[in-house]
Design an enzyme around this catalytic site. Structure first.
Site, mmCIF file in Angstrom:
data_model
loop_
_atom_site.group_PDB
_atom_site.id
_atom_site.type_symbol
_atom_site.label_atom_id
_atom_site.label_comp_id
_atom_site.label_asym_id
_atom_site.label_seq_id
_atom_site.Cartn_x
_atom_site.Cartn_y
_atom_site.Cartn_z
ATOM 1 N N GLY A 130 0.841 -1.191 0.000
ATOM 2 C CA GLY A 130 0.000 0.000 0.000
ATOM 3 C C GLY A 130 0.875 1.238 0.000
ATOM 4 N N SER A 131 0.361 2.317 0.532
ATOM 5 C CA SER A 131 1.072 3.596 0.434
ATOM 6 C C SER A 131 2.234 3.679 1.430
ATOM 7 C CB SER A 131 0.099 4.740 0.707
ATOM 8 O OG SER A 131 -0.363 4.653 2.039
ATOM 9 N N THR A 132 3.180 4.543 1.113
ATOM 10 C CA THR A 132 4.333 4.751 1.990
ATOM 11 C C THR A 132 3.861 5.296 3.339
ATOM 12 O OG1 THR A 132 5.763 5.096 0.091
ATOM 13 C CG2 THR A 132 6.531 5.996 2.190
ATOM 14 N N THR A 164 1.014 4.748 4.993
ATOM 15 C CA THR A 164 0.505 3.669 5.845
ATOM 16 C C THR A 164 1.642 2.724 6.237
ATOM 17 O OG1 THR A 164 -1.600 3.842 4.675
ATOM 18 C CG2 THR A 164 -1.293 1.903 6.042
ATOM 19 N N GLY A 165 2.581 2.503 5.328
ATOM 20 C CA GLY A 165 3.733 1.636 5.641
ATOM 21 C C GLY A 165 4.527 2.166 6.828
ATOM 22 N N GLU A 206 5.744 -3.392 0.723
ATOM 23 C CA GLU A 206 5.754 -3.027 -0.709
ATOM 24 C C GLU A 206 4.972 -1.730 -0.819
ATOM 25 O OE1 GLU A 206 7.424 -4.320 -3.001
ATOM 26 O OE2 GLU A 206 7.789 -6.411 -2.513
HETATM 27 P P1 NAD Z 1 -3.281 2.554 1.530
HETATM 28 O O1 NAD Z 1 -2.001 2.616 2.259
HETATM 29 O O2 NAD Z 1 -4.218 3.683 1.646
HETATM 30 O O3 NAD Z 1 -4.116 1.280 1.979
HETATM 31 C C1 NAD Z 1 -3.569 -0.023 1.900
HETATM 32 C C2 NAD Z 1 -4.210 -0.914 2.940
HETATM 33 O O4 NAD Z 1 -3.829 -0.486 4.244
HETATM 34 C C3 NAD Z 1 -5.742 -0.933 2.922
HETATM 35 O O5 NAD Z 1 -6.159 -2.270 3.084
HETATM 36 C C4 NAD Z 1 -6.093 -0.082 4.125
HETATM 37 O O6 NAD Z 1 -7.345 -0.397 4.688
HETATM 38 C C5 NAD Z 1 -4.984 -0.436 5.080
HETATM 39 N N1 NAD Z 1 -4.702 0.532 6.147
HETATM 40 C C6 NAD Z 1 -4.970 1.865 6.159
HETATM 41 N N2 NAD Z 1 -4.520 2.406 7.312
HETATM 42 C C7 NAD Z 1 -3.939 1.403 8.027
HETATM 43 C C8 NAD Z 1 -3.280 1.334 9.282
HETATM 44 N N3 NAD Z 1 -3.095 2.413 10.042
HETATM 45 N N4 NAD Z 1 -2.782 0.153 9.698
HETATM 46 C C9 NAD Z 1 -2.926 -0.945 8.927
HETATM 47 N N5 NAD Z 1 -3.560 -0.950 7.737
HETATM 48 C C10 NAD Z 1 -4.060 0.205 7.291
HETATM 49 O O7 NAD Z 1 -2.887 2.261 0.014
HETATM 50 P P2 NAD Z 1 -3.856 2.145 -1.258
HETATM 51 O O8 NAD Z 1 -4.383 3.503 -1.565
HETATM 52 O O9 NAD Z 1 -4.815 1.018 -1.078
HETATM 53 O O10 NAD Z 1 -2.833 1.693 -2.397
HETATM 54 C C11 NAD Z 1 -2.162 2.589 -3.220
HETATM 55 C C12 NAD Z 1 -0.719 2.647 -2.831
HETATM 56 O O11 NAD Z 1 -0.170 1.334 -2.758
HETATM 57 C C13 NAD Z 1 0.135 3.383 -3.837
HETATM 58 O O12 NAD Z 1 1.052 4.229 -3.174
HETATM 59 C C14 NAD Z 1 0.891 2.273 -4.544
HETATM 60 O O13 NAD Z 1 2.097 2.678 -5.144
HETATM 61 C C15 NAD Z 1 1.071 1.289 -3.458
HETATM 62 N N6 NAD Z 1 1.276 -0.048 -3.996
HETATM 63 C C16 NAD Z 1 2.513 -0.619 -3.889
HETATM 64 C C17 NAD Z 1 2.749 -1.873 -4.436
HETATM 65 C C18 NAD Z 1 4.103 -2.526 -4.353
HETATM 66 O O14 NAD Z 1 4.217 -3.707 -4.649
HETATM 67 N N7 NAD Z 1 5.143 -1.827 -3.952
HETATM 68 C C19 NAD Z 1 1.709 -2.550 -5.092
HETATM 69 C C20 NAD Z 1 0.457 -1.926 -5.176
HETATM 70 C C21 NAD Z 1 0.264 -0.673 -4.628
#
Ligand code: NAD
Length: 468
Positions: free
Chosen positions: A220-222, A224-225, A242
């Protein structure tokens, strides 16, 4: 035979739940059950109970079951693809939802087939030592909305292969595709081995805080990571992160614009730009800049955009209205700062659905938000350069490093340039292609840990040295 309707009915909440809308029309296509912390406790207990038996089946039997699961996915592939198109928006055709469903079974099979032998790391007069890998135990996986079924598979397939059990939380924007995939795969797997808990970020945060997880996989996003990394400190699970990217592509002066245009286009516009390792900023040598921009505009003009379920569509809508607003805003800022829209822009904001046309912006300032922030949508900035050292400095200037690409008629020269770029993968004359045997992962703010191949299996295991 499984149909889209039967698959959807199998995973839709009987009543209540979270409405999920079709990004092409705004219509609610189904309701996903919404799970909470009580459900998390139950899922964790079931997964903990199931884990020792699952691990003791051994690699051969677990691989056999993963292959049988792949057969089940193949049988339901058309229904699953249709559901992905309706929920996430990507077209059935091109690198779209049929490609995603095919990728799910390809990854299941490749994960089943990947060898992982113990390594002899010392063998001399002082002694012998062997490095092997055991199941970590319980794996928690949290996923994004852009490639919901494929990324879920990238998380659960290696974890299961290594003898872990998995509790997985899909994105709140695309829960139905992941629930449907799990329903198919769970026709084959023993109970408690793979559980999907749909819910929002609060449920993800509850998983991260839970002490039962030995390993967390997050895509997911940096932003949230970073939150997950901080919140996991108390329990110290192993992490694979990732995260987001802002991949540069560099076109060297000896490239052939006509020959590379289509691969450049799909590198940037796959899944309407909503791909972690998509090409997100394109640097072109000044001698080729106009020809490359024109060739890309030519490709864009022949790619129809429409609902994912329309067989003619090659590009679909953005998955969420929020993502539409981000892209709209970045393009407007780039135009206001002097960037030229050579194609696209001007979405119909009154029409139903989140359709944003494929957009090419030449000459934005180097620090325009469209260049330095992740657009995650169909808007590609194209920047002319004259000096190779300078363009490499630009490529490396951001705090992310997922992928990058170098485009040239001379592959050896391209490899030299590639070795100077700070990214987890640098492709030559292509961008964003992943393969189940080739490790994939980011550097800097794009995260850490590897997925795919033997390295991907190691990352969902714990190492164990036996020394004599
Ligand atoms: P996001 O970080 O908003 O959400 C990802 C997940 O995290 C969702 O399931 C969400 O419910 C969960 N989440 C949100 N807050 C949380 C918390 N505090 N603790 C735990 N989980 C939480 O990301 P998104 O908008 O779903 O995805 C888009 C992003 O993901 C983009 O930045 C994209 O580049 C990245 N991405 C990376 C890869 C990779 O392999 N590197 C692949 C796909 C997407």
């Amino acid at each position: 035979m499984e149909t889209y309707e039967s698959l959807l009915a199998a995973v839709t909440a009987a009543d209540g739940g979270r409405p999920v809308s079709d990004p092409a029309t705004g219509e609610v296509l189904g309701r996903a059950p919404e799970r909470g912390t009580g459900d998390l406790e139950q899922a964790v207990a079931a997964a903990r109970t199931a884990q020792p038996d699952w691990e003791s089946l051994g690699h051969e039997e677990r691989s056999r079951l993963l292959n049988t699961a792949a057969d089940a996915v193949d049988r339901s592939a058309e229904a699953l693809a249709h559901l992905i198109s309706r929920e996430q928006g990507k077209p059935l055709n091109g690198p779209g939802s049929r490609f995603e469903a095919g990728g799910v079974s390809a990854w299941l099979r490749a994960t089943a087939a990947t060898p992982l032998e113990p390594e002899r790391v010392l063998d001399d007069e002082s002694g012998q030592a062997t490095l092997g890998y055991r199941a970590a135990g319980l794996v928690g996986a949290i996923g994004p909305w852009n490639w919901p079924a494929l990324i879920a598979t990238w998380q659960f397939a290696p974890a299961l292969r290594m003898g872990n059990t998995v509790v997985m939380k899909p994105s709140e924007h695309t829960p139905l595709s992941v629930l449907a995939l799990a329903a198919i795969v769970n026709r084959v797997l023993p109970e408690g081995v793979l559980t999907v808990l749909p819910g929002g970020g609060d449920l993800g945060a509850a998983m991260v805080a839970h002490p039962a997880f030995d390993k967390l996989m997050f895509t997911g996003s940096t932003r949230t990571g970073r939150a997950i990394t901080a919140a996991s400190a108390a329990n110290l699970p192993r992490l694979t992160l990732e995260l987001g990217g802002n991949d540069p592509g560099i076109v060297l002066p000896d490239a052939d614009p006509a020959a590379i245009a289509e691969d450049l286009f799909w590198g940037a516009f796959i899944n309407t730009g909503q791909t972690c390792a998509a090409l997100k900023r394109l640097y072109v040598h000044e001698s080729l800049h106009d020809d490359v921009a024109e060739a890309l505009a030519g490709v864009a003009a022949r790619m129809p955009m429409g609902p994912g379920t329309d067989e003619a569509s090659m590009l679909g809508p953005l998955t969420t209205a929020g993502q539409f607003r981000i892209v709209d805003d970045l393009v407007a800022q780039a135009a206001a700062a002097g960037g030229r829209l050579i194609t696209g822009g001007g979405p119909d904001r009154e029409a139903p659905g989140n359709f944003f046309p494929a957009t090419l912006v030449t000459g934005p300032p180097a620090d325009a938000p469209l260049v330095v922030e992740e657009q995650f949508g169909p808007a590609l900035p194209i920047i002319a350069y004259s000096d190779l050292d300078e363009v490499i400095t630009h490529a490396n200037a951001l705090d992310v490093g997922l992928g990058a690409s170098v485009w040239s008629g001379d592959v050896e020269r391209a490899k030299q340039v590639a070795s100077r770029i700070e990214a987890g993968t640098i492709w030559i004359n292509k961008h964003g292609t992943v393969h189940p045997m080739v490790p994939f992962g980011g550097v800097k703010g794009s995260g850490y840990g590897l997925e795919f191949g033997a390295e991907g299996l190691k990352s969902v295991a714990v190492p164990q040295v036996i020394a004599t």
